[in-house]
Design a protein around this motif. Structure first.
Motif, PDB file in Angstrom:
ATOM      1  N   GLY A  43      23.381  33.786 -45.838  1.00 22.78           N
ATOM      2  CA  GLY A  43      24.516  33.357 -45.037  1.00 22.78           C
ATOM      3  C   GLY A  43      25.314  34.467 -44.392  1.00 22.78           C
ATOM      4  N   MET A  44      24.999  35.720 -44.695  1.00 20.85           N
ATOM      5  CA  MET A  44      25.820  36.817 -44.188  1.00 20.85           C
ATOM      6  C   MET A  44      25.566  37.109 -42.715  1.00 20.85           C
ATOM      7  SD  MET A  44      25.904  39.381 -47.504  1.00 20.85           S
ATOM      8  CE  MET A  44      26.945  40.570 -46.661  1.00 20.85           C
ATOM      9  N   LEU A  45      24.338  36.918 -42.245  1.00 18.61           N
ATOM     10  CA  LEU A  45      24.063  37.103 -40.815  1.00 18.61           C
ATOM     11  C   LEU A  45      24.884  36.108 -39.994  1.00 18.61           C
ATOM     12  CD1 LEU A  45      22.513  38.281 -38.392  1.00 18.61           C
ATOM     13  CD2 LEU A  45      20.709  36.601 -38.879  1.00 18.61           C
ATOM     14  N   LYS A  46      24.892  34.871 -40.409  1.00 16.73           N
ATOM     15  CA  LYS A  46      25.644  33.842 -39.681  1.00 16.73           C
ATOM     16  C   LYS A  46      27.127  34.163 -39.679  1.00 16.73           C
ATOM     17  CE  LYS A  46      26.365  28.824 -39.505  1.00 16.73           C
ATOM     18  NZ  LYS A  46      26.002  27.517 -40.137  1.00 16.73           N
ATOM     19  N   ARG A  47      27.603  34.731 -40.768  1.00 16.05           N
ATOM     20  CA  ARG A  47      29.040  35.004 -40.911  1.00 16.05           C
ATOM     21  C   ARG A  47      29.472  36.241 -40.131  1.00 16.05           C
ATOM     22  NH1 ARG A  47      31.949  33.694 -46.470  1.00 16.05           N
ATOM     23  NH2 ARG A  47      34.127  33.992 -45.871  1.00 16.05           N
ATOM     24  N   PHE A  48      28.649  37.292 -40.152  1.00 24.00           N
ATOM     25  CA  PHE A  48      29.077  38.586 -39.602  1.00 24.00           C
ATOM     26  C   PHE A  48      28.308  39.022 -38.346  1.00 24.00           C
ATOM     27  CE2 PHE A  48      30.210  38.816 -44.147  1.00 24.00           C
ATOM     28  CZ  PHE A  48      31.562  39.044 -44.033  1.00 24.00           C
ATOM     29  N   GLY A  49      27.181  38.386 -38.058  1.00 18.87           N
ATOM     30  CA  GLY A  49      26.442  38.730 -36.862  1.00 18.87           C
ATOM     31  C   GLY A  49      25.498  39.905 -37.043  1.00 18.87           C
ATOM     32  N   PRO A  50      24.600  40.125 -36.046  1.00 17.79           N
ATOM     33  CA  PRO A  50      23.526  41.116 -36.191  1.00 17.79           C
ATOM     34  C   PRO A  50      23.978  42.562 -36.077  1.00 17.79           C
ATOM     35  CG  PRO A  50      23.451  40.080 -34.025  1.00 17.79           C
ATOM     36  CD  PRO A  50      24.478  39.331 -34.808  1.00 17.79           C
ATOM     37  N   ARG A  51      25.230  42.819 -35.671  1.00 15.51           N
ATOM     38  CA  ARG A  51      25.701  44.204 -35.637  1.00 15.51           C
ATOM     39  C   ARG A  51      26.112  44.691 -37.029  1.00 15.51           C
ATOM     40  NH1 ARG A  51      27.055  46.761 -30.990  1.00 15.51           N
ATOM     41  NH2 ARG A  51      28.781  47.856 -32.006  1.00 15.51           N
ATOM     42  N   ARG A  52      26.397  43.758 -37.937  1.00 13.16           N
ATOM     43  CA  ARG A  52      26.859  44.146 -39.279  1.00 13.16           C
ATOM     44  C   ARG A  52      25.897  43.725 -40.380  1.00 13.16           C
ATOM     45  NH1 ARG A  52      32.880  42.821 -40.474  1.00 13.16           N
ATOM     46  NH2 ARG A  52      32.529  44.477 -42.015  1.00 13.16           N
TER      47      ARG A  52
END
Length: 325
Positions: A43-52
C-alpha cells in the motif's frame, strides 16, 4: 494497544516516518508495484507515489550506492534487500562507503540510511539465500546492527533507525513476519543499545536475539519445570550492545548461555562472551556456553536445515552443563 503482525509493524513504522519527514523514501526490489517481496511495503506506492517508493532492477550494488549518495546530500533512504544474503553483492558500498564516509570526511558528511530486509534460515531456500550476516556487519565500525524479535520492537527500532544520522543494518528474520503482538500507541520509539529482559530469573542468564528468542523462551519454560529459574535477555541491537544489562544479570545468576542462529566461528556470541569474561570474570561460577547454528553451509533439505538450528534440547543441555547437573 493495536495488535499487528511483524510485517504490519514495519509497514506502519515506515509510513509514519515518511509522513513525518518528506526526506524519507523507500527503494529496493519489488517494493512498489508488487507491494514488497514479503508485503512489508503493501500500500505504500499508492500512498506516497513512485518518487518515494522506488522499484529497482536486480542490482544491489547500484541501488545501495544511489541510496548512500542520496543520504550524503540530505535525504534519508530506506534500502530494502529482498533477502540480506543479496547484500553481499553490495558489501563494498555498505562497508567501504556507508560505514566510513563520516570518518573519512572529517564529519563533513553523514550517511543517514537504513539497509533492511529478510534474514536467516527460513526453510528450504539453500545456502545462498539463508545467510545470517549480523556478525559480519557488527564487525564494522560505523555501522549499527539491529535485530528485532517482536512486532513492537520491529516498529520502535525501525523508527529509531530511520531517524539515525548513521547507517543502520536492520535485520528482519523472515519467519517472524506473520507473528502478531501488541504495539504501544503514539510515537513508539525503541532506543538502540538497550536490551530487554523478557523473563526475570536467578539461576542462569540466557542471552539471545531475533528468532532465537522464541526458542529460548520455550527452553526457559521447560527449565522452570525442572526447577531452574532462567533469566532471558533479548539484545534487540547487537551494535551498540547493552553490556550493562548483561553484566547485571550475570552478577545475579553467575552463569550464562548465549543462543544465536549465527555460525559459531567468530560469531556474535564469541564477542559477547569475551566482553563478559573481561568485565565480570570473578562473577562467573561456570564457563559461558554458546548454542549456535551448525558450522556448515545451509542445506536445501528443510529437515537437515532444522537440525542445524539452536533448539530447546540443545539449550537445555548447555544450561545443564553450566549448572553442573
Amino acid at each position: 494497544m493495536a495488535v499487528l503482525s511483524f510485517r504490519e509493524a514495519l509497514n506502519q513504522a515506515m509510513t509514519e516516518e515518511m509522513e513525518r519527514d518528506d526526506r524519507v523514501f523507500l527503494m529496493g526490489e519489488e517494493v512498489a508495484e508488487y507491494d514488497g517481496a514479503y508485503k512489508v511495503s503493501q500500500g505504500m506506492l499508492k500512498r506516497f507515489g513512485p518518487r518515494r517508493v522506488v522499484d529497482t532492477p536486480i542490482s544491489e550494488e547500484g541501488f545501495a550506492g544511489i541510496g548512500i549518495g542520496a543520504a550524503m546530500v540530505g535525504l534519508r533512504p530506506i534500502i530494502e534487500f529482498m533477502t540480506f544474503s543479496f547484500s553481499i553483492v553490495a558489501i563494498d558500498q555498505i562497508v567501504n562507503n556507508a560505514a566510513n564516509m563520516r570518518y573519512m570526511s572529517g564529519g563533513q558528511f553523514s550517511v543517514p540510511i537504513v539497509f533492511r530486509g529478510s534474514s536467516g534460515m527460513i526453510g528450504g531456500l539453500g545456502a545462498t539465500h539463508s545467510h545470517r550476516l549480523e556478525a559480519w556487519y557488527a564487525h564494522i565500525p560505523g555501522l549499527l546492527v539491529v535485530t528485532p524479535a517482536t512486532p513492537a520492537d520491529a516498529k520502535g527500532l525501525l523508527k529509531t533507525a530511520i531517524r539515525s544520522d548513521d547507517p543502520v543494518i536492520f535485520l528482519e528474520h523472515e519467519v517472524l513476519y506473520p507473528d502478531k503482538g501488541e504495539i504501544p500507541d503514539g510515537d513508539h520509539l525503541v532506543p538502540f543499545g538497550k536490551a530487554d529482559v523478557k523473563r526475570p530469573g536467578s539461576d542462569v542468564t540466557l542471552i539471545t536475539y531475533s528468532r532465537s528468542l522464541k526458542t529460548t523462551l520455550a527452553a526457559a519454560k521447560e527449565l522452570a519445570e525442572r526447577g531452574v529459574d532462567a533469566e532471558v535477555i533479548d539484545l534487540r541491537s547487537i551494535r551498540p550492545l547493552d553490556l550493562d544489562t548483561l553484566l547485571r544479570s550475570v552478577a545475579k545468576t553467575h552463569r550464562a548461555v548465549i543462543i544465536e542462529e549465527n555460525w559459531p566461528y567468530c560469531g556474535v556470541g564469541a564477542g559477547i562472551a569475551d566482553r563478559i569474561y573481561r568485565a565480570a570474570f570473578d562473577e562467573l561460577d561456570a564457563p559461558i556456553q554458546r548454542v549456535a547454528s551448525g558450522d556448515a553451509p545451509i542445506p536445501y533439505n528443510k529437515h537437515q536445515e532444522a537440525s542445524l538450528l539452536p533448539s530447546v534440547p540443545r539449550i537445555l543441555a548447555a544450561v545443564e552443563d553450566v549448572m553442573y547437573r
